[in-house]
Design a protein around this motif. Structure first.
Motif, PDB file in Angstrom:
ATOM      1  N   VAL A  21     -38.646   3.405  -4.732  1.00  0.00           N
ATOM      2  CA  VAL A  21     -38.570   4.525  -4.589  1.00  0.00           C
ATOM      3  C   VAL A  21     -38.259   5.089  -5.965  1.00  0.00           C
ATOM      4  CG1 VAL A  21     -37.295   6.311  -3.447  1.00  0.00           C
ATOM      5  CG2 VAL A  21     -37.965   4.562  -1.932  1.00  0.00           C
ATOM      6  N   ARG A  25     -39.994   8.064  -7.902  1.00  0.00           N
ATOM      7  CA  ARG A  25     -39.584   9.335  -8.424  1.00  0.00           C
ATOM      8  C   ARG A  25     -39.591   9.290 -10.063  1.00  0.00           C
ATOM      9  NH1 ARG A  25     -39.976  12.790  -6.495  1.00  0.00           N
ATOM     10  NH2 ARG A  25     -38.426  14.136  -7.394  1.00  0.00           N
ATOM     11  N   ASN A  34     -45.696   4.763   1.191  1.00  0.00           N
ATOM     12  CA  ASN A  34     -46.150   6.388   1.233  1.00  0.00           C
ATOM     13  C   ASN A  34     -47.739   6.650   1.479  1.00  0.00           C
ATOM     14  OD1 ASN A  34     -43.058   6.471   0.064  1.00  0.00           O
ATOM     15  ND2 ASN A  34     -43.489   7.487   2.106  1.00  0.00           N
ATOM     16  N   LEU A  42     -39.878  10.026   1.178  1.00  0.00           N
ATOM     17  CA  LEU A  42     -39.565   8.773   0.354  1.00  0.00           C
ATOM     18  C   LEU A  42     -38.235   8.277   0.800  1.00  0.00           C
ATOM     19  CD1 LEU A  42     -39.998   9.595  -3.628  1.00  0.00           C
ATOM     20  CD2 LEU A  42     -40.958   7.783  -2.070  1.00  0.00           C
ATOM     21  N   THR A  45     -38.949   5.557   3.202  1.00  0.00           N
ATOM     22  CA  THR A  45     -39.117   4.315   2.527  1.00  0.00           C
ATOM     23  C   THR A  45     -37.985   3.625   1.707  1.00  0.00           C
ATOM     24  OG1 THR A  45     -41.328   5.451   1.922  1.00  0.00           O
ATOM     25  CG2 THR A  45     -40.530   3.425   0.503  1.00  0.00           C
ATOM     26  N   SER A  67     -43.830  12.545   1.785  1.00  0.00           N
ATOM     27  CA  SER A  67     -44.082  12.322   0.365  1.00  0.00           C
ATOM     28  C   SER A  67     -45.602  12.587  -0.022  1.00  0.00           C
ATOM     29  CB  SER A  67     -43.849  10.461   0.134  1.00  0.00           C
ATOM     30  OG  SER A  67     -44.167  10.273  -1.051  1.00  0.00           O
TER      31      SER A  67
END
Length: 199
Positions: A21, A25, A34, A42, A45, A67
């Protein structure tokens, strides 16, 4: 995972890494999780990556929205292409369902980038109600808007069968309508920087 764009589709990159994750990001590249579970956030996840692999859960400051939808609405042209392609991928459709995708794919039918429009149309044609869907991604805007209306007419007919009609993560109201205000707010955040998507 199919995280790169090219030749009017998504392709696998040559990078091998574990889903993260924090990396998603930082880079804007979707996680493999995703791209299959396109209906999940997210945060979802992150929960599973923490449980299964002991990854630290990063603090997320994004809306509690799928996401894939965040990419489709706020991402750059490449990210929008990847999100549209994921919604047409059979494993993702089986994992996530499809009826909720209709208004979001309809929105992408009038994307500023013709490649995104092309992919959204192809993803729609992968759905049973749209096998014979007539749509020209290069047509004038009034024809594209007509295609959007036809998709939304079908959504109005099928939304009663949505398994999660009021799921805010899918930008749906409790009445199974599109949450227009949240959708428009996210669209206003779209990354409109010019890109050259090579074919």
């Amino acid at each position: 995972p199919f995280t790169s764009y090219g030749l009017l589709k998504t392709i696998r990159s040559h990078q091998i890494s574990s889903p993260s994750v924090a990396s998603a990001r930082a880079t804007g590249r979707p996680t493999a999780c995703n791209l299959c579970h396109v209906d999940k956030t997210l945060a979802w996840t992150g929960e599973y990556l923490a449980q299964w692999y002991g990854q630290a859960k990063p603090a997320l400051d994004e809306p509690d929205v799928s996401s894939a939808l965040l990419l489709a609405l706020t991402g750059d042209a490449g990210q929008r292409a990847i999100a549209a392609q994921a919604m047409g991928w059979k494993p993702a459709q089986e994992a996530s369902g499809t009826d909720w995708m209709l208004p979001h794919l309809a929105q992408l039918l009038d994307d500023p980038y013709d490649a995104v429009r092309f992919i959204a149309g192809r993803s729609l044609r992968s759905l049973p109600e749209f096998n014979n869907f007539e749509y020209d991604f290069a047509a004038p805007i009034e024809h594209r808007r007509d295609a959007q209306r036809r998709v939304m007419t079908t959504f109005t007919r099928v939304r009663a069968r949505l398994p999660r009609p009021g799921d805010p993560r899918l930008l749906l109201t409790p009445e199974a309508d599109v949450d227009v205000s949240r959708t428009l707010a996210l669209l206003k955040q779209r990354n409109n920087r010019n890109m050259l998507l090579r074919e």
